[in-house]
Design a protein around this motif. Structure first.
Motif, PDB file in Angstrom:
ATOM      1  N   GLY A  98       3.766   0.115  -3.937  1.00 58.93           N
ATOM      2  CA  GLY A  98       2.675   0.124  -4.897  1.00 58.93           C
ATOM      3  C   GLY A  98       3.172   0.419  -6.303  1.00 58.93           C
ATOM      4  O   GLY A  98       2.655  -0.119  -7.289  1.00 58.93           O
ATOM      5  N   MET A 107      -5.200   0.605   3.365  1.00 59.76           N
ATOM      6  CA  MET A 107      -5.056   1.115   2.007  1.00 59.76           C
ATOM      7  C   MET A 107      -5.865   2.395   1.888  1.00 59.76           C
ATOM      8  O   MET A 107      -6.992   2.483   2.380  1.00 59.76           O
ATOM      9  CB  MET A 107      -5.561   0.095   0.991  1.00 59.76           C
ATOM     10  N   LEU A 159      -3.924   0.507  -7.548  1.00 63.00           N
ATOM     11  CA  LEU A 159      -3.805  -0.947  -7.530  1.00 63.00           C
ATOM     12  C   LEU A 159      -5.106  -1.615  -7.982  1.00 63.00           C
ATOM     13  O   LEU A 159      -5.090  -2.612  -8.709  1.00 63.00           O
ATOM     14  CB  LEU A 159      -3.406  -1.429  -6.142  1.00 63.00           C
ATOM     15  N   GLY A 205       0.781  -1.233   0.000  1.00 65.48           N
ATOM     16  CA  GLY A 205       0.000   0.000   0.000  1.00 65.48           C
ATOM     17  C   GLY A 205       0.807   1.274   0.000  1.00 65.48           C
ATOM     18  O   GLY A 205       0.272   2.350  -0.258  1.00 65.48           O
ATOM     19  N   MET A 240      -2.901   5.207  -3.816  1.00 63.27           N
ATOM     20  CA  MET A 240      -2.382   3.877  -4.161  1.00 63.27           C
ATOM     21  C   MET A 240      -3.486   2.825  -4.203  1.00 63.27           C
ATOM     22  O   MET A 240      -3.455   1.917  -5.030  1.00 63.27           O
ATOM     23  CB  MET A 240      -1.287   3.463  -3.170  1.00 63.27           C
ATOM     24  N   SER A 241      -4.470   2.924  -3.323  1.00 65.52           N
ATOM     25  CA  SER A 241      -5.538   1.924  -3.326  1.00 65.52           C
ATOM     26  C   SER A 241      -6.280   1.930  -4.656  1.00 65.52           C
ATOM     27  O   SER A 241      -6.586   0.870  -5.220  1.00 65.52           O
ATOM     28  CB  SER A 241      -6.504   2.190  -2.172  1.00 65.52           C
TER      29      SER A 241
END
Length: 472
Positions: free
Chosen positions: A15, A35, A43, A10, A39-40
Protein backbone atom coordinates in the motif's frame (compact mmCIF):
# COMPACT_ATOMS: atom_id res chain seq x y z
CA UNK A 1 1.73 8.15 -17.46
CA UNK A 2 2.56 4.52 -16.87
CA UNK A 3 0.16 2.10 -15.22
CA UNK A 4 1.15 -0.37 -12.47
CA UNK A 5 -1.25 -2.94 -11.03
CA UNK A 6 -0.30 -4.16 -7.54
CA UNK A 7 -1.13 -7.72 -6.50
CA UNK A 8 -1.58 -7.61 -2.71
CA UNK A 9 -2.09 -3.86 -2.42
CA UNK A 10 -3.73 -4.02 1.01
CA UNK A 11 -0.57 -4.73 3.01
CA UNK A 12 1.25 -1.84 4.63
CA UNK A 13 4.31 -2.25 2.40
CA UNK A 14 2.52 -2.67 -0.92
CA UNK A 15 0.00 0.00 0.00
CA UNK A 16 2.94 2.30 0.66
CA UNK A 17 4.37 1.56 -2.77
CA UNK A 18 0.96 2.40 -4.23
CA UNK A 19 1.02 5.79 -2.51
CA UNK A 20 4.55 6.56 -3.69
CA UNK A 21 3.82 5.50 -7.26
CA UNK A 22 0.68 7.63 -7.33
CA UNK A 23 2.65 10.63 -6.06
CA UNK A 24 5.29 9.99 -8.73
CA UNK A 25 2.67 10.26 -11.46
CA UNK A 26 1.85 6.61 -12.19
CA UNK A 27 -1.64 5.34 -12.67
CA UNK A 28 -2.07 2.82 -9.84
CA UNK A 29 -4.62 0.05 -9.37
CA UNK A 30 -4.50 -3.13 -7.32
CA UNK A 31 -6.16 -6.12 -5.75
CA UNK A 32 -6.18 -7.97 -2.45
CA UNK A 33 -8.25 -10.49 -0.54
CA UNK A 34 -9.32 -8.17 2.27
CA UNK A 35 -8.86 -4.52 3.09
CA UNK A 36 -8.96 -2.84 6.49
CA UNK A 37 -7.71 0.42 8.03
CA UNK A 38 -5.37 2.15 7.99
CA UNK A 39 -4.39 1.05 4.46
CA UNK A 40 -7.93 0.82 3.10
CA UNK A 41 -8.65 4.42 4.10
CA UNK A 42 -5.27 5.64 2.82
CA UNK A 43 -5.76 4.06 -0.61
CA UNK A 44 -9.33 5.34 -0.84
CA UNK A 45 -8.20 8.88 0.00
CA UNK A 46 -5.66 8.67 -2.83
CA UNK A 47 -8.33 7.61 -5.31
CA UNK A 48 -6.63 4.28 -6.04
CA UNK A 49 -8.98 1.71 -7.57
CA UNK A 50 -8.83 -1.56 -5.61
CA UNK A 51 -10.69 -4.76 -6.38
CA UNK A 52 -11.23 -7.69 -4.05
CA UNK A 53 -9.86 -11.08 -5.03
CA UNK A 54 -7.11 -12.62 -7.14
CA UNK A 55 -9.05 -13.75 -10.20
CA UNK A 56 -7.49 -13.66 -13.67
CA UNK A 57 -10.31 -11.58 -15.19
CA UNK A 58 -8.93 -8.43 -13.58
CA UNK A 59 -6.10 -8.41 -16.14
CA UNK A 60 -8.68 -7.48 -18.77
CA UNK A 61 -9.89 -4.55 -16.66
CA UNK A 62 -6.39 -3.45 -15.65
CA UNK A 63 -4.04 -3.89 -18.64
CA UNK A 64 -1.00 -2.49 -16.86
CA UNK A 65 2.51 -1.70 -18.08
CA UNK A 66 3.89 -3.56 -15.04
CA UNK A 67 2.40 -5.95 -12.50
CA UNK A 68 3.97 -5.48 -9.07
CA UNK A 69 3.54 -8.70 -7.11
CA UNK A 70 3.54 -8.79 -3.32
CA UNK A 71 4.65 -11.74 -1.21
CA UNK A 72 1.03 -12.52 -0.36
CA UNK A 73 0.76 -13.89 -3.93
CA UNK A 74 1.72 -17.49 -4.68
CA UNK A 75 1.74 -19.98 -7.51
CA UNK A 76 -1.72 -21.32 -8.16
CA UNK A 77 -3.42 -17.95 -7.70
CA UNK A 78 -5.44 -17.35 -10.89
CA UNK A 79 -4.04 -13.85 -11.43
CA UNK A 80 -0.46 -15.06 -10.96
CA UNK A 81 -0.91 -17.97 -13.35
CA UNK A 82 -2.44 -15.67 -15.95
CA UNK A 83 0.44 -13.18 -15.69
CA UNK A 84 2.97 -15.99 -16.18
CA UNK A 85 1.05 -17.71 -18.97
CA UNK A 86 0.53 -14.50 -20.92
CA UNK A 87 4.15 -13.43 -20.51
CA UNK A 88 3.18 -10.12 -18.93
CA UNK A 89 5.86 -7.93 -17.29
CA UNK A 90 6.09 -8.37 -13.54
CA UNK A 91 8.39 -7.49 -10.68
CA UNK A 92 8.40 -7.51 -6.87
CA UNK A 93 7.54 -4.55 -4.70
CA UNK A 94 11.06 -4.15 -3.27
CA UNK A 95 12.66 -4.37 -6.71
CA UNK A 96 10.25 -1.82 -8.19
CA UNK A 97 10.96 0.53 -5.30
CA UNK A 98 14.73 0.08 -5.60
CA UNK A 99 14.79 0.72 -9.35
CA UNK A 100 12.30 3.58 -9.55
CA UNK A 101 12.80 5.43 -6.26
CA UNK A 102 15.62 4.43 -3.92
CA UNK A 103 18.57 4.43 -6.30
CA UNK A 104 18.67 8.24 -6.43
CA UNK A 105 18.36 8.84 -2.67
CA UNK A 106 20.32 8.47 0.55
CA UNK A 107 18.54 5.48 2.08
CA UNK A 108 18.25 5.07 5.85
CA UNK A 109 17.01 1.54 6.54
CA UNK A 110 15.59 0.32 9.87
CA UNK A 111 15.86 -3.46 10.32
CA UNK A 112 15.18 -5.78 13.25
CA UNK A 113 12.68 -8.25 14.66
CA UNK A 114 10.88 -5.62 16.75
CA UNK A 115 10.34 -1.89 16.68
CA UNK A 116 10.95 -1.25 12.98
CA UNK A 117 7.78 0.77 12.43
CA UNK A 118 8.15 2.94 15.52
CA UNK A 119 11.86 3.51 14.97
CA UNK A 120 11.48 4.31 11.26
CA UNK A 121 8.68 6.74 12.14
CA UNK A 122 10.87 8.43 14.74
CA UNK A 123 13.73 8.73 12.27
CA UNK A 124 11.54 10.16 9.51
CA UNK A 125 10.16 12.71 11.95
CA UNK A 126 13.61 13.77 13.20
CA UNK A 127 14.71 14.38 9.61
CA UNK A 128 11.48 16.22 8.89
CA UNK A 129 11.89 18.39 11.98
CA UNK A 130 15.41 19.25 10.83
CA UNK A 131 14.03 20.53 7.51
CA UNK A 132 15.26 17.64 5.37
CA UNK A 133 11.77 16.70 4.10
CA UNK A 134 12.54 12.96 3.74
CA UNK A 135 10.65 10.38 1.79
CA UNK A 136 9.63 7.28 3.69
CA UNK A 137 7.87 3.94 3.50
CA UNK A 138 6.78 2.68 6.89
CA UNK A 139 4.65 -0.28 7.96
CA UNK A 140 2.18 1.92 9.79
CA UNK A 141 0.87 5.48 9.84
CA UNK A 142 2.96 7.93 11.90
CA UNK A 143 0.74 10.51 13.56
CA UNK A 144 3.23 13.24 12.66
CA UNK A 145 2.60 12.60 8.95
CA UNK A 146 -0.82 10.83 8.70
CA UNK A 147 0.41 8.78 5.73
CA UNK A 148 2.57 5.66 5.62
CA UNK A 149 4.64 6.63 2.57
CA UNK A 150 5.72 9.56 0.44
CA UNK A 151 8.50 10.69 -1.88
CA UNK A 152 11.26 13.00 -0.60
CA UNK A 153 9.70 16.43 -0.67
CA UNK A 154 13.06 18.07 -1.39
CA UNK A 155 12.95 16.45 -4.84
CA UNK A 156 9.77 18.27 -5.70
CA UNK A 157 10.77 21.59 -4.18
CA UNK A 158 14.27 22.10 -5.54
CA UNK A 159 15.62 18.93 -7.12
CA UNK A 160 18.36 18.72 -4.49
CA UNK A 161 18.49 18.79 -0.71
CA UNK A 162 18.86 22.44 0.22
CA UNK A 163 21.07 21.79 3.22
CA UNK A 164 24.72 21.80 4.14
CA UNK A 165 24.20 18.96 6.59
CA UNK A 166 25.30 16.16 4.30
CA UNK A 167 27.75 17.44 1.74
CA UNK A 168 30.87 15.60 2.89
CA UNK A 169 32.37 12.82 0.77
CA UNK A 170 29.89 13.44 -2.02
CA UNK A 171 27.08 11.89 -0.03
CA UNK A 172 24.50 14.57 -0.70
CA UNK A 173 21.95 13.05 -3.07
CA UNK A 174 18.49 14.01 -4.18
CA UNK A 175 16.85 13.72 -0.79
CA UNK A 176 16.73 11.22 2.03
CA UNK A 177 14.52 8.17 2.18
CA UNK A 178 13.68 6.28 5.40
CA UNK A 179 12.48 2.72 4.92
CA UNK A 180 11.29 0.01 7.25
CA UNK A 181 13.58 -2.83 6.17
CA UNK A 182 11.80 -6.16 6.54
CA UNK A 183 13.62 -9.50 6.59
CA UNK A 184 10.57 -11.35 5.25
CA UNK A 185 10.99 -12.82 1.76
CA UNK A 186 10.44 -10.66 -1.32
CA UNK A 187 8.05 -12.65 -3.55
CA UNK A 188 7.26 -16.18 -4.68
CA UNK A 189 9.95 -15.80 -7.36
CA UNK A 190 12.55 -14.06 -5.14
CA UNK A 191 13.14 -15.69 -1.77
CA UNK A 192 15.71 -13.17 -0.59
CA UNK A 193 14.75 -10.85 2.26
CA UNK A 194 13.16 -7.61 1.12
CA UNK A 195 15.88 -5.47 2.63
CA UNK A 196 18.65 -6.72 0.32
CA UNK A 197 17.10 -4.59 -2.43
CA UNK A 198 17.36 -1.30 -0.54
CA UNK A 199 21.15 -0.68 -0.44
CA UNK A 200 21.13 1.74 2.49
CA UNK A 201 23.88 4.22 3.34
CA UNK A 202 22.72 4.33 6.97
CA UNK A 203 21.43 1.09 8.51
CA UNK A 204 19.82 0.64 11.93
CA UNK A 205 19.90 -2.92 13.27
CA UNK A 206 17.46 -2.74 16.17
CA UNK A 207 17.53 -6.32 17.43
CA UNK A 208 17.40 -9.86 16.11
CA UNK A 209 15.41 -12.83 17.37
CA UNK A 210 13.80 -15.87 15.82
CA UNK A 211 10.58 -15.10 13.96
CA UNK A 212 8.82 -15.92 10.68
CA UNK A 213 8.80 -19.63 11.36
CA UNK A 214 6.86 -20.13 8.13
CA UNK A 215 9.92 -19.27 6.02
CA UNK A 216 13.01 -19.49 8.28
CA UNK A 217 14.02 -22.81 9.89
CA UNK A 218 16.06 -21.20 12.68
CA UNK A 219 17.73 -18.02 13.89
CA UNK A 220 20.93 -18.81 11.98
CA UNK A 221 19.01 -18.58 8.68
CA UNK A 222 17.80 -15.09 9.59
CA UNK A 223 21.31 -14.07 10.62
CA UNK A 224 22.49 -15.06 7.14
CA UNK A 225 19.93 -12.71 5.58
CA UNK A 226 21.03 -9.89 7.88
CA UNK A 227 24.61 -10.45 6.78
CA UNK A 228 23.46 -10.16 3.18
CA UNK A 229 22.17 -6.71 4.14
CA UNK A 230 25.46 -5.82 5.83
CA UNK A 231 27.30 -6.72 2.62
CA UNK A 232 25.41 -4.00 0.73
CA UNK A 233 26.27 -1.06 3.03
CA UNK A 234 29.11 1.12 1.72
CA UNK A 235 32.35 1.70 3.60
CA UNK A 236 31.48 5.40 3.86
CA UNK A 237 28.11 4.53 5.38
CA UNK A 238 27.20 3.71 8.99
CA UNK A 239 25.72 0.74 10.82
CA UNK A 240 23.91 1.57 14.06
CA UNK A 241 23.59 -1.73 15.93
CA UNK A 242 22.06 -2.92 19.19
CA UNK A 243 25.10 -3.71 21.31
CA UNK A 244 23.02 -5.93 23.60
CA UNK A 245 22.13 -8.40 20.82
CA UNK A 246 24.32 -11.49 20.62
CA UNK A 247 22.70 -12.41 17.29
CA UNK A 248 23.66 -9.07 15.73
CA UNK A 249 27.19 -9.45 17.09
CA UNK A 250 27.40 -12.79 15.30
CA UNK A 251 26.15 -11.18 12.09
CA UNK A 252 28.82 -8.48 12.20
CA UNK A 253 31.52 -10.99 13.13
CA UNK A 254 30.92 -12.71 9.78
CA UNK A 255 32.43 -9.68 8.10
CA UNK A 256 31.79 -5.95 8.21
CA UNK A 257 33.18 -3.26 5.92
CA UNK A 258 31.32 -0.31 7.40
CA UNK A 259 31.84 1.78 10.58
CA UNK A 260 29.63 0.60 13.44
CA UNK A 261 28.18 2.57 16.34
CA UNK A 262 26.51 0.48 19.04
CA UNK A 263 23.66 1.57 21.26
CA UNK A 264 22.80 0.06 24.63
CA UNK A 265 26.42 -0.72 25.50
CA UNK A 266 29.10 1.24 27.30
CA UNK A 267 31.40 2.35 24.48
CA UNK A 268 28.91 4.30 22.37
CA UNK A 269 25.25 5.28 22.93
CA UNK A 270 23.52 4.74 26.29
CA UNK A 271 20.35 5.76 28.14
CA UNK A 272 21.33 7.79 31.19
CA UNK A 273 19.14 8.92 34.07
CA UNK A 274 15.39 8.35 33.55
CA UNK A 275 12.82 10.55 35.30
CA UNK A 276 9.34 9.62 36.49
CA UNK A 277 7.71 10.93 33.31
CA UNK A 278 9.93 8.74 31.11
CA UNK A 279 12.33 11.48 30.05
CA UNK A 280 15.96 10.44 29.87
CA UNK A 281 19.52 11.60 29.34
CA UNK A 282 21.39 10.52 26.23
CA UNK A 283 25.01 9.46 26.71
CA UNK A 284 27.66 9.09 24.01
CA UNK A 285 31.03 7.67 25.03
CA UNK A 286 30.17 8.22 28.72
CA UNK A 287 29.24 11.90 28.26
CA UNK A 288 25.74 13.38 28.52
CA UNK A 289 25.07 14.86 25.08
CA UNK A 290 21.31 15.42 25.20
CA UNK A 291 18.00 14.90 27.00
CA UNK A 292 14.65 13.63 25.70
CA UNK A 293 11.29 14.54 27.25
CA UNK A 294 8.40 12.61 25.71
CA UNK A 295 5.28 10.50 26.36
CA UNK A 296 6.41 7.12 25.02
CA UNK A 297 6.57 4.16 27.36
CA UNK A 298 9.23 1.57 28.05
CA UNK A 299 12.93 0.78 27.87
CA UNK A 300 12.51 -0.50 24.31
CA UNK A 301 11.42 2.91 23.07
CA UNK A 302 14.37 4.57 24.76
CA UNK A 303 16.63 2.13 22.92
CA UNK A 304 14.80 2.97 19.68
CA UNK A 305 15.48 6.64 20.36
CA UNK A 306 19.21 6.05 20.83
CA UNK A 307 19.39 4.34 17.44
CA UNK A 308 17.52 7.21 15.79
CA UNK A 309 19.76 9.86 17.37
CA UNK A 310 22.87 8.00 16.15
CA UNK A 311 21.49 7.63 12.61
CA UNK A 312 20.40 11.27 12.44
CA UNK A 313 23.86 12.32 13.57
CA UNK A 314 25.25 10.42 10.58
CA UNK A 315 23.39 12.74 8.19
CA UNK A 316 24.53 15.78 10.15
CA UNK A 317 21.71 16.47 12.63
CA UNK A 318 23.01 17.56 16.02
CA UNK A 319 22.11 15.33 18.97
CA UNK A 320 20.27 18.03 20.87
CA UNK A 321 18.17 18.83 17.80
CA UNK A 322 17.22 15.15 17.51
CA UNK A 323 16.32 15.03 21.20
CA UNK A 324 14.07 18.06 20.84
CA UNK A 325 12.39 16.54 17.77
CA UNK A 326 11.71 13.29 19.64
CA UNK A 327 9.89 15.35 22.25
CA UNK A 328 7.46 16.29 19.48
CA UNK A 329 7.09 12.74 18.14
CA UNK A 330 3.48 11.54 18.16
CA UNK A 331 4.02 7.78 17.75
CA UNK A 332 2.31 5.49 15.22
CA UNK A 333 -1.23 4.26 14.82
CA UNK A 334 -1.65 0.85 16.46
CA UNK A 335 1.29 1.40 18.83
CA UNK A 336 -0.31 1.88 22.25
CA UNK A 337 -3.02 3.84 20.46
CA UNK A 338 -5.89 4.78 22.75
CA UNK A 339 -9.13 3.76 21.03
CA UNK A 340 -11.45 5.08 23.70
CA UNK A 341 -12.20 5.55 27.40
CA UNK A 342 -15.44 4.51 29.14
CA UNK A 343 -16.01 4.98 32.89
CA UNK A 344 -12.27 5.27 33.48
CA UNK A 345 -11.55 2.12 31.46
CA UNK A 346 -8.99 2.74 28.71
CA UNK A 347 -8.88 0.53 25.62
CA UNK A 348 -5.58 0.42 23.71
CA UNK A 349 -4.69 -1.01 20.31
CA UNK A 350 -1.17 -2.36 19.83
CA UNK A 351 0.51 -4.30 17.02
CA UNK A 352 2.51 -6.57 19.37
CA UNK A 353 2.41 -10.20 18.21
CA UNK A 354 5.80 -11.71 19.12
CA UNK A 355 6.43 -12.72 22.77
CA UNK A 356 9.24 -10.18 23.19
CA UNK A 357 7.09 -7.36 21.82
CA UNK A 358 4.17 -8.47 24.00
CA UNK A 359 6.38 -8.45 27.10
CA UNK A 360 7.89 -5.03 26.41
CA UNK A 361 4.48 -3.50 25.61
CA UNK A 362 2.97 -4.76 28.85
CA UNK A 363 6.07 -3.71 30.80
CA UNK A 364 5.84 -0.19 29.41
CA UNK A 365 2.19 0.09 30.41
CA UNK A 366 2.97 -1.33 33.85
CA UNK A 367 5.67 1.28 34.31
CA UNK A 368 3.13 3.99 33.50
CA UNK A 369 0.20 2.86 35.66
CA UNK A 370 1.94 1.14 38.57
CA UNK A 371 -0.32 -1.30 40.40
CA UNK A 372 -3.47 -0.71 38.30
CA UNK A 373 -5.14 -3.62 36.51
CA UNK A 374 -3.88 -4.55 33.06
CA UNK A 375 -6.27 -6.69 31.01
CA UNK A 376 -4.32 -8.22 28.11
CA UNK A 377 -6.32 -9.31 25.05
CA UNK A 378 -4.30 -11.33 22.55
CA UNK A 379 -4.93 -12.66 19.06
CA UNK A 380 -2.13 -15.08 18.02
CA UNK A 381 -2.50 -14.18 14.35
CA UNK A 382 0.98 -14.02 12.79
CA UNK A 383 2.22 -17.05 10.86
CA UNK A 384 4.78 -17.77 13.57
CA UNK A 385 2.15 -17.61 16.33
CA UNK A 386 -0.34 -19.73 14.39
CA UNK A 387 2.31 -22.44 14.05
CA UNK A 388 2.82 -22.44 17.82
CA UNK A 389 6.55 -21.91 17.45
CA UNK A 390 6.63 -19.29 20.23
CA UNK A 391 4.03 -20.80 22.57
CA UNK A 392 6.56 -21.73 25.25
CA UNK A 393 7.55 -18.07 25.58
CA UNK A 394 3.99 -16.75 25.89
CA UNK A 395 3.43 -17.29 29.65
CA UNK A 396 6.46 -15.20 30.58
CA UNK A 397 5.54 -12.48 28.09
CA UNK A 398 2.05 -12.13 29.59
CA UNK A 399 3.02 -12.55 33.24
CA UNK A 400 2.71 -8.87 34.21
CA UNK A 401 -0.92 -8.69 33.09
CA UNK A 402 -3.64 -9.11 35.73
CA UNK A 403 -6.16 -10.76 33.41
CA UNK A 404 -5.48 -12.43 30.06
CA UNK A 405 -8.02 -13.07 27.31
CA UNK A 406 -6.86 -15.00 24.25
CA UNK A 407 -8.79 -15.60 21.04
CA UNK A 408 -7.91 -19.09 19.80
CA UNK A 409 -9.98 -19.11 16.62
CA UNK A 410 -7.86 -20.38 13.74
CA UNK A 411 -5.10 -21.67 16.03
CA UNK A 412 -4.28 -25.38 15.81
CA UNK A 413 -2.38 -25.73 19.11
CA UNK A 414 -3.81 -25.80 22.63
CA UNK A 415 -3.60 -22.20 23.82
CA UNK A 416 -5.04 -22.96 27.25
CA UNK A 417 -2.47 -25.69 27.88
CA UNK A 418 0.34 -23.39 26.77
CA UNK A 419 -0.78 -20.72 29.27
CA UNK A 420 -1.85 -23.01 32.10
CA UNK A 421 0.97 -21.93 34.41
CA UNK A 422 -0.58 -18.46 34.61
CA UNK A 423 -3.56 -19.97 36.41
CA UNK A 424 -7.09 -18.61 36.74
CA UNK A 425 -6.31 -15.24 35.19
CA UNK A 426 -6.21 -16.88 31.74
CA UNK A 427 -9.40 -17.01 29.64
CA UNK A 428 -9.32 -18.68 26.22
CA UNK A 429 -12.16 -18.80 23.70
CA UNK A 430 -12.61 -19.81 20.09
CA UNK A 431 -15.93 -17.93 19.92
CA UNK A 432 -15.14 -14.26 19.28
CA UNK A 433 -18.44 -12.87 20.58
CA UNK A 434 -18.19 -14.92 23.77
CA UNK A 435 -14.68 -13.57 24.34
CA UNK A 436 -15.84 -9.97 23.94
CA UNK A 437 -18.74 -10.56 26.32
CA UNK A 438 -16.41 -11.99 28.98
CA UNK A 439 -14.04 -9.01 28.70
CA UNK A 440 -16.89 -6.53 29.09
CA UNK A 441 -18.45 -8.43 31.99
CA UNK A 442 -15.18 -8.56 33.92
CA UNK A 443 -14.09 -4.97 33.24
CA UNK A 444 -13.77 -2.62 36.22
CA UNK A 445 -13.38 1.18 36.34
CA UNK A 446 -9.70 2.05 36.09
CA UNK A 447 -8.80 -1.02 33.99
CA UNK A 448 -6.31 -0.72 31.13
CA UNK A 449 -7.51 -3.07 28.37
CA UNK A 450 -4.55 -3.75 26.09
CA UNK A 451 -5.53 -5.38 22.78
CA UNK A 452 -2.60 -6.95 20.88
CA UNK A 453 -2.84 -8.26 17.32
CA UNK A 454 -1.14 -7.72 13.96
CA UNK A 455 -4.52 -7.75 12.21
CA UNK A 456 -7.89 -6.05 12.44
CA UNK A 457 -9.10 -8.50 15.16
CA UNK A 458 -12.68 -8.21 13.85
CA UNK A 459 -13.02 -4.67 15.16
CA UNK A 460 -12.77 -5.85 18.76
CA UNK A 461 -11.82 -2.44 20.15
CA UNK A 462 -15.09 -0.77 19.17
CA UNK A 463 -17.09 -3.82 20.25
CA UNK A 464 -15.50 -3.69 23.70
CA UNK A 465 -16.10 0.06 23.95
CA UNK A 466 -19.74 -0.35 22.87
CA UNK A 467 -20.23 -3.12 25.43
CA UNK A 468 -18.68 -0.99 28.17
CA UNK A 469 -20.90 1.97 27.27
CA UNK A 470 -23.97 -0.25 27.60
CA UNK A 471 -22.73 -1.72 30.90
CA UNK A 472 -21.89 1.49 32.74
Amino acid sequence: MKHIHIIGIGGTFMGGIAAIAKEAGYRVTGCDAKMYPPMSTQLASLGIDVMEGFDAAQLMNYPADMYVIGNVASRGMPVVEAILNQGLPYTSGPQWLAEHVLQSHWVLAVAGTHGKTTTASMLAWVLEDAGLAPGFLIGGVPENFHVSARLPQADQQSGMVASSLSTDKGRCRQGFFVIEADEYDTAFFDKRSKFVHYRPRTALLNNLEYDHADIFPDLAAIETQFHHLVRTIPSEGLIVSNGQSEALARVLDRGCWTPVENFGEANDWLVGAVNQQGGFDVLFQHQVVGHVEWDLLGDHNRMNALAVIAAARHVGIEVRASCAALGRFQNVKRRMEIKGVVSGITVYDDFAHHPTAIATTIAGLRQKIGSGRIVAVLEPRSNTMKLGTMKAALPNSLAQADEIYCYAGGVDWDVHAALHELGAKVHVDTDFDVLVAKIVAAAQPGDQILVMSNGGFQGIHQKILLGLAQKF
